[in-house]
Design a protein around this motif. Structure first.
Motif, PDB file in Angstrom:
ATOM      1  N   PRO A   1       5.000  -5.883  -2.668  1.00  0.00           N
ATOM      2  CA  PRO A   1       6.217  -5.541  -3.396  1.00  0.00           C
ATOM      3  C   PRO A   1       7.388  -6.441  -3.008  1.00  0.00           C
ATOM      4  N   SER A   2       8.134  -6.850  -3.990  1.00  0.00           N
ATOM      5  CA  SER A   2       9.347  -7.636  -3.771  1.00  0.00           C
ATOM      6  C   SER A   2      10.284  -7.366  -4.942  1.00  0.00           C
ATOM      7  N   GLY A   3      11.538  -7.698  -4.750  1.00  0.00           N
ATOM      8  CA  GLY A   3      12.482  -7.460  -5.818  1.00  0.00           C
ATOM      9  C   GLY A   3      13.391  -6.275  -5.550  1.00  0.00           C
ATOM     10  N   PRO A   4      14.181  -5.862  -6.542  1.00  0.00           N
ATOM     11  CA  PRO A   4      15.243  -4.871  -6.331  1.00  0.00           C
ATOM     12  C   PRO A   4      14.774  -3.545  -5.746  1.00  0.00           C
ATOM     13  N   GLN A   5      13.673  -2.972  -6.260  1.00  0.00           N
ATOM     14  CA  GLN A   5      13.261  -1.668  -5.751  1.00  0.00           C
ATOM     15  C   GLN A   5      12.725  -1.749  -4.324  1.00  0.00           C
ATOM     16  N   GLU A   6      12.027  -2.816  -3.969  1.00  0.00           N
ATOM     17  CA  GLU A   6      11.573  -2.963  -2.586  1.00  0.00           C
ATOM     18  C   GLU A   6      12.757  -3.197  -1.657  1.00  0.00           C
ATOM     19  N   GLU A   7      13.725  -3.975  -2.113  1.00  0.00           N
ATOM     20  CA  GLU A   7      14.926  -4.178  -1.309  1.00  0.00           C
ATOM     21  C   GLU A   7      15.689  -2.870  -1.125  1.00  0.00           C
ATOM     22  N   ALA A   8      15.726  -2.068  -2.168  1.00  0.00           N
ATOM     23  CA  ALA A   8      16.397  -0.760  -2.072  1.00  0.00           C
ATOM     24  C   ALA A   8      15.628   0.171  -1.141  1.00  0.00           C
ATOM     25  N   ARG A   9      14.312   0.095  -1.195  1.00  0.00           N
ATOM     26  CA  ARG A   9      13.504   0.916  -0.295  1.00  0.00           C
ATOM     27  C   ARG A   9      13.784   0.539   1.157  1.00  0.00           C
ATOM     28  N   GLN A  10      13.825  -0.759   1.436  1.00  0.00           N
ATOM     29  CA  GLN A  10      14.091  -1.208   2.802  1.00  0.00           C
ATOM     30  C   GLN A  10      15.467  -0.762   3.285  1.00  0.00           C
ATOM     31  N   ALA A  11      16.470  -0.852   2.426  1.00  0.00           N
ATOM     32  CA  ALA A  11      17.821  -0.421   2.812  1.00  0.00           C
ATOM     33  C   ALA A  11      17.865   1.083   3.065  1.00  0.00           C
ATOM     34  N   SER A  12      17.155   1.844   2.224  1.00  0.00           N
ATOM     35  CA  SER A  12      17.103   3.294   2.411  1.00  0.00           C
ATOM     36  C   SER A  12      16.373   3.645   3.700  1.00  0.00           C
TER      37      SER A  12
ATOM     38  N   VAL B   1       6.933  18.273  19.495  1.00  0.00           N
ATOM     39  CA  VAL B   1       7.478  17.196  18.660  1.00  0.00           C
ATOM     40  C   VAL B   1       6.725  17.225  17.340  1.00  0.00           C
ATOM     41  N   ARG B   2       7.454  17.271  16.237  1.00  0.00           N
ATOM     42  CA  ARG B   2       6.779  17.498  14.962  1.00  0.00           C
ATOM     43  C   ARG B   2       7.464  16.759  13.807  1.00  0.00           C
ATOM     44  N   ASP B   3       6.630  16.452  12.837  1.00  0.00           N
ATOM     45  CA  ASP B   3       7.080  16.033  11.510  1.00  0.00           C
ATOM     46  C   ASP B   3       8.000  14.813  11.541  1.00  0.00           C
ATOM     47  N   ALA B   4       7.494  13.694  12.100  1.00  0.00           N
ATOM     48  CA  ALA B   4       8.226  12.425  11.999  1.00  0.00           C
ATOM     49  C   ALA B   4       8.022  11.890  10.585  1.00  0.00           C
ATOM     50  N   TYR B   5       8.766  12.439   9.664  1.00  0.00           N
ATOM     51  CA  TYR B   5       8.555  12.301   8.219  1.00  0.00           C
ATOM     52  C   TYR B   5       9.253  11.067   7.679  1.00  0.00           C
ATOM     53  N   ASP B   6       8.491  10.172   7.071  1.00  0.00           N
ATOM     54  CA  ASP B   6       9.027   8.944   6.505  1.00  0.00           C
ATOM     55  C   ASP B   6       9.383   9.193   5.037  1.00  0.00           C
ATOM     56  N   CYS B   7      10.652   9.093   4.713  1.00  0.00           N
ATOM     57  CA  CYS B   7      11.091   9.305   3.332  1.00  0.00           C
ATOM     58  C   CYS B   7      10.714   8.156   2.407  1.00  0.00           C
ATOM     59  N   PHE B   8      10.410   6.981   2.983  1.00  0.00           N
ATOM     60  CA  PHE B   8      10.273   5.787   2.147  1.00  0.00           C
ATOM     61  C   PHE B   8       9.036   4.962   2.520  1.00  0.00           C
ATOM     62  N   PRO B   9       7.835   5.500   2.311  1.00  0.00           N
ATOM     63  CA  PRO B   9       6.620   4.718   2.577  1.00  0.00           C
ATOM     64  C   PRO B   9       6.591   3.453   1.717  1.00  0.00           C
ATOM     65  N   VAL B  10       5.921   2.426   2.221  1.00  0.00           N
ATOM     66  CA  VAL B  10       5.806   1.170   1.486  1.00  0.00           C
ATOM     67  C   VAL B  10       4.381   1.036   0.939  1.00  0.00           C
ATOM     68  N   TRP B  11       4.273   0.537  -0.274  1.00  0.00           N
ATOM     69  CA  TRP B  11       2.957   0.290  -0.860  1.00  0.00           C
ATOM     70  C   TRP B  11       2.448  -1.064  -0.381  1.00  0.00           C
ATOM     71  N   GLN B  12       1.211  -1.060   0.147  1.00  0.00           N
ATOM     72  CA  GLN B  12       0.579  -2.286   0.603  1.00  0.00           C
ATOM     73  C   GLN B  12      -0.671  -2.535  -0.232  1.00  0.00           C
ATOM     74  N   PRO B  13      -0.587  -3.464  -1.188  1.00  0.00           N
ATOM     75  CA  PRO B  13      -1.758  -3.760  -2.008  1.00  0.00           C
ATOM     76  C   PRO B  13      -2.872  -4.400  -1.188  1.00  0.00           C
ATOM     77  N   ASN B  14      -4.071  -4.344  -1.740  1.00  0.00           N
ATOM     78  CA  ASN B  14      -5.236  -4.954  -1.099  1.00  0.00           C
ATOM     79  C   ASN B  14      -5.953  -5.776  -2.154  1.00  0.00           C
ATOM     80  N   THR B  15      -6.049  -7.063  -1.891  1.00  0.00           N
ATOM     81  CA  THR B  15      -6.643  -7.935  -2.902  1.00  0.00           C
ATOM     82  C   THR B  15      -8.114  -7.626  -3.135  1.00  0.00           C
ATOM     83  N   GLY B  16      -8.748  -6.934  -2.189  1.00  0.00           N
ATOM     84  CA  GLY B  16     -10.158  -6.613  -2.339  1.00  0.00           C
ATOM     85  C   GLY B  16     -10.412  -5.268  -2.978  1.00  0.00           C
ATOM     86  N   GLY B  17      -9.369  -4.584  -3.384  1.00  0.00           N
ATOM     87  CA  GLY B  17      -9.554  -3.251  -3.965  1.00  0.00           C
ATOM     88  C   GLY B  17      -8.245  -2.498  -3.933  1.00  0.00           C
ATOM     89  N   LEU B  18      -8.326  -1.191  -3.778  1.00  0.00           N
ATOM     90  CA  LEU B  18      -7.120  -0.381  -3.711  1.00  0.00           C
ATOM     91  C   LEU B  18      -6.336  -0.674  -2.440  1.00  0.00           C
TER      92      LEU B  18
END
Length: 430
Positions: free
Chosen positions: A125-136, A183-200
């Motif tokens: 991912p790159s571009g405005p939405q990925e940049e917004a995700r990183q800032a968030s 210690v519980r629920d280290a919850y990430d609000c903004f997971p990143v999508w990581q494509p895989n060229t060999g499949g999902l």
């Protein structure tokens, strides 16, 4: 050194004066007993036992905890957590949700539309939405990533001390004790999508509940770590993958060394514990020496632990795979150049889980095991793994190249199973 000796003597005198099961016993100056695992090697682990009175803090909210941590300073300090602390709060103590962190036009809906593999392809991912995700994500990290410095003890007071939503990060620090904490629920609000060229591809999250990175002489004791409140299993599926919100419960990486994890409980989670974070990180050779004893792994899908390079002593642990554990993958992961010495561990599993499922090997081959129980019956994990190896995994050998010498009494698997069921986790200190 004189201060350390005084602190240890004070702890001993306190134990002599207070009944073993007395409510409210001050554990804050306790130090790791001699020979109690790899963290006892060399100088041992004393945490903040030498702290002066000015550096003993009782905290009840995130702001107080951040002040006490002092930007990860090396000053000896003791931090006592009282009640429940939520890391997702502002400076006034008001709760912050994912919407409060979102910035620059980020939204999950827009992100999914932008990087749908059917239209985006397999590029990162790159571009405005990925940049917004990183800032968030950066805004959330400012609140929830808490740095723990050298010579620090963090303990929970009583039986109900909870740290919620935080990622405790012991990075390039030495001599740290974490005890009696839920210690519980280290919850990430903004997971990143990581494509895989060999499949999902897959979703990757940012926060381990406890992360040791380049950390040495660390004792984690009577800690409960879980996803309580937000189980990943209840998250939606996007791009045919579970929208994960949590990373590891306790990851030990980047050259961390001399760690003891005892009488703790890891529950309701996918990837519980990673020791060594890469097959090519050869700088980890000779490090990642870890002892895991009298811990409970319940409803854990995998990595209990998965080991690369490390010399890991795994004894008297209890594994509970639930009846509905259809996603279960394995418990002990044998990876690159790992040397795991397992003794007297007990496994409980439903009928659809076989003994051969308990161990998975990748590039690693060394696993000593003895005294293992599976649903109350003795089993040989190596023999069964090798007999049922489909060819996708490497055969295992019992020669791990070392013999543990730093350990407490090793119980039979049967005795340890009972003791751990009663005594592991936060709020269960004797």
């Amino acid at each position: 050194m004189r201060g350390r000796h005084i602190a240890v003597l004070a702890g001993v005198l306190g134990l002599l004066c207070v009944p073993a099961h007395a409510e409210g016993r001050d554990i804050s100056r306790d130090t790791l007993p001699a020979n109690d695992g790899w963290a006892a090697y060399g100088t041992g682990t004393t945490g903040g036992a030498a702290a002066d009175d000015a550096h003993v803090h009782t905290v009840t909210d995130r702001a107080g905890l951040v002040r006490a941590l002092d930007n990860g300073s090396d000053t000896p300090k003791i931090i006592k957590i009282a009640g429940t602390i939520d890391a997702n709060t502002d400076d006034d103590g008001s709760h912050l949700g994912c919407a409060d962190y979102a910035t620059d036009g980020y939204s999950t809906k827009k992100y999914l539309a932008a990087y749908d593999p059917r239209t985006w392809g397999s590029a990162r991912p790159s571009g405005p939405q990925e940049e917004a995700r990183q800032a968030s994500a950066a805004k959330q990290a400012e609140r929830v990533a808490l740095t723990v410095g050298s010579n620090t003890t963090i303990v929970g007071l009583g039986k109900k001390a909870v740290l919620k939503g935080a990622s405790l990060q012991v990075r390039n620090a030495d001599n740290v004790i974490l005890r009696n904490l839920d210690v519980r629920d280290a919850y990430d609000c903004f997971p990143v999508w990581q494509p895989n060229t060999g499949g999902l591809g897959d979703w990757k999250t940012a926060y381990d509940t406890i992360w040791l990175s380049g950390a040495t002489h660390v004792w984690v004791d009577h800690v409960t770590a879980s996803d309580q409140g937000h189980p990943d299993a209840k998250e939606p599926t996007y791009f045919a993958r579970n929208y994960l919100r949590h990373d590891g419960l306790l990851d030990i990486t980047n050259g961390s060394d001399l760690v003891t994890v005892s009488w703790s409980r890891f529950a309701d989670h996918d990837k519980a514990m990673l020791i060594g974070n890469g097959d090519t990180v050869t700088g980890d050779r000779g490090k990642l020496r870890v002892t895991l004893h009298h811990n409970e792994f319940e409803s854990v899908v995998q990595r209990a632990p998965r080991v690369r390079f490390g010399q890991v002593h795994l004894y008297n642990n209890r594994y509970v795979i639930p009846e509905d554990g259809g996603d279960y993958r394995y418990s002990i992961g044998v990876s690159t150049e790992s040397a795991i010495h397992g003794e007297n561990n007990a496994f409980h599993a439903p009928g659809h889980v076989e003994v051969a499922d308990l161990v998975k090997s990748w590039n690693g081959t060394a696993l000593h095991q003895s005294g293992t129980l599976f649903n109350g019956f003795p089993v040989d994990l190596l023999a069964i793994h090798n007999a049922y190896n489909s060819g996708s995994e490497r055969d295992l050998t019992a020669d791990v190249g070392w013999t543990p010498t730093l350990h407490t009494k090793i119980d039979s698997a049967e005795a340890a199973d009972r003791k751990v069921a009663r005594g592991a986790g936060a709020g269960r200190l004797p």
